[in-house]
Design a protein around this motif. Structure first.
Motif, PDB file in Angstrom:
ATOM      1  N   SER A   1       0.861  -1.191   0.000  1.00  0.00           N
ATOM      2  CA  SER A   1       0.000   0.000   0.000  1.00  0.00           C
ATOM      3  C   SER A   1       0.896   1.239   0.000  1.00  0.00           C
ATOM      4  O   SER A   1       1.818   1.326   0.833  1.00  0.00           O
ATOM      5  N   THR A   2       0.632   2.162  -0.883  1.00  0.00           N
ATOM      6  CA  THR A   2       1.444   3.396  -0.898  1.00  0.00           C
ATOM      7  C   THR A   2       1.247   4.169   0.411  1.00  0.00           C
ATOM      8  O   THR A   2       2.151   4.857   0.865  1.00  0.00           O
ATOM      9  N   ASN A   3       0.064   4.055   1.020  1.00  0.00           N
ATOM     10  CA  ASN A   3      -0.146   4.724   2.313  1.00  0.00           C
ATOM     11  C   ASN A   3       0.795   4.158   3.371  1.00  0.00           C
ATOM     12  O   ASN A   3       1.363   4.899   4.168  1.00  0.00           O
TER      13      ASN A   3
ATOM     14  N   GLN B   1      -0.693  -2.093  -6.308  1.00  0.00           N
ATOM     15  CA  GLN B   1      -0.704  -2.317  -4.854  1.00  0.00           C
ATOM     16  C   GLN B   1      -1.272  -3.718  -4.597  1.00  0.00           C
ATOM     17  O   GLN B   1      -2.373  -4.040  -5.059  1.00  0.00           O
TER      18      GLN B   1
ATOM     19  N   GLY C   1      -3.906  -2.722  -1.395  1.00  0.00           N
ATOM     20  CA  GLY C   1      -4.347  -1.322  -1.317  1.00  0.00           C
ATOM     21  C   GLY C   1      -5.457  -1.190  -0.284  1.00  0.00           C
ATOM     22  O   GLY C   1      -6.366  -2.017  -0.229  1.00  0.00           O
ATOM     23  N   LYS C   2      -5.352  -0.153   0.522  1.00  0.00           N
ATOM     24  CA  LYS C   2      -6.311   0.000   1.619  1.00  0.00           C
ATOM     25  C   LYS C   2      -7.441   0.943   1.220  1.00  0.00           C
ATOM     26  O   LYS C   2      -7.204   2.030   0.693  1.00  0.00           O
ATOM     27  N   GLY C   3      -8.676   0.523   1.493  1.00  0.00           N
ATOM     28  CA  GLY C   3      -9.841   1.378   1.262  1.00  0.00           C
ATOM     29  C   GLY C   3     -10.423   1.819   2.579  1.00  0.00           C
ATOM     30  O   GLY C   3      -9.881   1.530   3.655  1.00  0.00           O
ATOM     31  N   GLN C   4     -11.531   2.528   2.505  1.00  0.00           N
ATOM     32  CA  GLN C   4     -12.242   2.961   3.714  1.00  0.00           C
ATOM     33  C   GLN C   4     -12.777   1.748   4.476  1.00  0.00           C
ATOM     34  O   GLN C   4     -13.063   0.719   3.869  1.00  0.00           O
TER      35      GLN C   4
ATOM     36  N   TRP D   1      -8.661  -1.966  -1.589  1.00  0.00           N
ATOM     37  CA  TRP D   1      -8.822  -1.133  -2.789  1.00  0.00           C
ATOM     38  C   TRP D   1      -8.155  -1.865  -3.935  1.00  0.00           C
ATOM     39  O   TRP D   1      -6.954  -2.074  -3.936  1.00  0.00           O
TER      40      TRP D   1
ATOM     41  N   MET E   1      -1.770   6.864  -5.299  1.00  0.00           N
ATOM     42  CA  MET E   1      -0.778   7.818  -4.787  1.00  0.00           C
ATOM     43  C   MET E   1      -1.038   8.163  -3.326  1.00  0.00           C
ATOM     44  O   MET E   1      -2.175   8.116  -2.864  1.00  0.00           O
TER      45      MET E   1
ATOM     46  N   ASP F   1     -15.636  10.446  -1.412  1.00  0.00           N
ATOM     47  CA  ASP F   1     -15.522   9.784  -2.713  1.00  0.00           C
ATOM     48  C   ASP F   1     -15.759  10.819  -3.808  1.00  0.00           C
ATOM     49  O   ASP F   1     -16.448  11.813  -3.585  1.00  0.00           O
TER      50      ASP F   1
ATOM     51  N   LYS G   1     -18.535   5.705  -8.906  1.00  0.00           N
ATOM     52  CA  LYS G   1     -17.311   6.135  -8.219  1.00  0.00           C
ATOM     53  C   LYS G   1     -16.119   6.107  -9.169  1.00  0.00           C
ATOM     54  O   LYS G   1     -15.863   5.102  -9.828  1.00  0.00           O
TER      55      LYS G   1
ATOM     56  N   GLY H   1     -11.388   7.173  -4.851  1.00  0.00           N
ATOM     57  CA  GLY H   1     -11.550   7.008  -3.411  1.00  0.00           C
ATOM     58  C   GLY H   1     -10.375   7.647  -2.680  1.00  0.00           C
ATOM     59  O   GLY H   1      -9.254   7.694  -3.211  1.00  0.00           O
ATOM     60  N   ILE H   2     -10.646   8.119  -1.490  1.00  0.00           N
ATOM     61  CA  ILE H   2      -9.631   8.840  -0.710  1.00  0.00           C
ATOM     62  C   ILE H   2      -9.549   8.232   0.687  1.00  0.00           C
ATOM     63  O   ILE H   2     -10.584   7.968   1.314  1.00  0.00           O
TER      64      ILE H   2
ATOM     65  N   ILE I   1      -4.862   8.433  -2.352  1.00  0.00           N
ATOM     66  CA  ILE I   1      -5.853   8.726  -3.401  1.00  0.00           C
ATOM     67  C   ILE I   1      -5.759   7.661  -4.489  1.00  0.00           C
ATOM     68  O   ILE I   1      -4.683   7.419  -5.045  1.00  0.00           O
ATOM     69  N   GLY I   2      -6.880   7.020  -4.751  1.00  0.00           N
ATOM     70  CA  GLY I   2      -6.945   6.044  -5.843  1.00  0.00           C
ATOM     71  C   GLY I   2      -7.896   6.567  -6.906  1.00  0.00           C
ATOM     72  O   GLY I   2      -9.061   6.853  -6.604  1.00  0.00           O
TER      73      GLY I   2
HETATM   74  C1  BTN Z   1     -11.893   4.136  -0.557  1.00  0.00           C
HETATM   75  O1  BTN Z   1     -12.216   3.091   0.010  1.00  0.00           O
HETATM   76  O2  BTN Z   1     -12.669   4.706  -1.312  1.00  0.00           O
HETATM   77  C2  BTN Z   1     -10.531   4.719  -0.343  1.00  0.00           C
HETATM   78  C3  BTN Z   1      -9.551   4.170  -1.335  1.00  0.00           C
HETATM   79  C4  BTN Z   1      -8.166   4.750  -1.216  1.00  0.00           C
HETATM   80  C5  BTN Z   1      -7.215   4.049  -2.141  1.00  0.00           C
HETATM   81  C6  BTN Z   1      -5.871   4.704  -2.204  1.00  0.00           C
HETATM   82  S1  BTN Z   1      -4.879   4.043  -3.494  1.00  0.00           S
HETATM   83  C7  BTN Z   1      -3.485   4.873  -2.877  1.00  0.00           C
HETATM   84  C8  BTN Z   1      -3.556   4.820  -1.370  1.00  0.00           C
HETATM   85  N1  BTN Z   1      -2.932   3.637  -0.848  1.00  0.00           N
HETATM   86  C9  BTN Z   1      -3.792   2.818  -0.259  1.00  0.00           C
HETATM   87  O3  BTN Z   1      -3.502   1.724   0.250  1.00  0.00           O
HETATM   88  N2  BTN Z   1      -5.031   3.327  -0.321  1.00  0.00           N
HETATM   89  C10 BTN Z   1      -5.021   4.623  -0.956  1.00  0.00           C
END
Ligand code: BTN
Length: 249
Positions: free
Chosen positions: A21-23, A46, A49-52, A57, A67, A110, A117, A120-121, A139-140
């Motif tokens: 995950s970039t985060n 990723q 990748g992590k979402g809300q 993600w 990013m 969002d 959508k 996502g942020i 931010i994806g």
């Molecule tokens: C959502 O669930 O809408 C939020 C998604 C956020 C995704 C971005 S992609 C770049 C950054 N790294 C992650 O792991 N998540 C965010």
């Protein structure tokens, strides 16, 4: 942490081929004291990748934007200002890349086009005591992906909406510039712009309470300065919902 080939392209962009995950990568830089404000970590892919709300993600390799923008050692920043600033800035940028579309903000953060959508942020805040000091803004953005393999709640992308392919790096640079410039704006102007482009404003919606599961129907009035969604219930009562307490149905 899994990553390969970190490449620093200029003094602010760290481009990775693959990362969990970039985060996470950006947060590690921050914790190691290696992060300058304005640094962006981006990845072609990723693996986690992590979402809300703990969701994953998912995004096709190399087609989209993943990013994380680091804001370090901020003075006089509060959580709510950041919560308004980021979607407002990202919305503006996406609108500039797709002038023929209406780009809206779905509370809490969002970005939607044509009721689907596109972005996502995920903002991860770092506090010192009670004050917000640093943040990783994840931010994806769906850029050139056209097949999401999902039967319902299908997302969209810049390609699907405009019929044109876009360069993810151009969008990354524009988003970074917009957020950094937006730091100079007042809370009031960010709040106003957020509400101006709020998805479903003045529209009747159905919501589900996160804890009780109770359903509610009413008309969206806006988002207040405390970042609460304000809805007038069909029986006339005005209700306020904080982030995470309610779901769109
Ligand atoms: C959502 O669930 O809408 C939020 C998604 C956020 C995704 C971005 S992609 C770049 C950054 N790294 C992650 O792991 N998540 C965010």
């Amino acid at each position: 942490m899994l990553h390969f080939n970190p490449v620093e392209y200029n003094n602010w962009l760290i481009r990775l081929d693959i990362i969990d995950s970039t985060n996470n990568y950006a947060m590690q830089l921050l914790q190691d004291g290696m992060a300058q404000s304005g640094t962006v970590v981006s990845a072609k892919f990723q693996s986690a990748g992590k979402g809300q709300r703990g969701k994953l993600w998912r995004s096709s390799p190399g087609q989209n934007v993943a990013m994380s923008l680091i804001l370090a050692d901020m003075q006089h920043m509060d959580m709510f200002r950041l919560a308004f600033l980021v979607p407002v800035s990202v919305r503006q940028v996406l609108q500039s890349f797709m002038p023929e579309c209406q780009v809206l903000i779905k509370w809490p953060n969002d970005i939607y086009v044509n009721d689907r959508k596109i972005c996502g942020i995920l903002i991860e805040n770092v506090f010192r005591g009670s004050s917000l000091r640093s943040a990783v803004i994840g931010i994806g953005i769906n850029v050139n992906q056209s097949d999401f393999g999902l039967p319902d709640k299908v997302p969209t992308s810049l390609l699907l909406e405009t019929g044109r392919a876009h360069v993810p790096e151009d969008i990354i640079a524009a988003v970074r510039a917009a957020v950094l410039k937006g730091l100079e704006r007042s809370s009031g102007s960010l709040w106003q712009e957020y509400n101006r482009f709020l998805w479903k404003r003045d529209t009747c919606v159905r919501l589900g309470m996160a804890t009780s599961g109770e359903l509610l129907q009413g008309t969206v009035q806006g988002v207040n300065a405390d970042f609460e969604l304000v809805v007038r219930r069909d029986d006339g009562e005005l209700c306020r919902f904080s982030f995470g307490s309610v779901q769109w149905l």
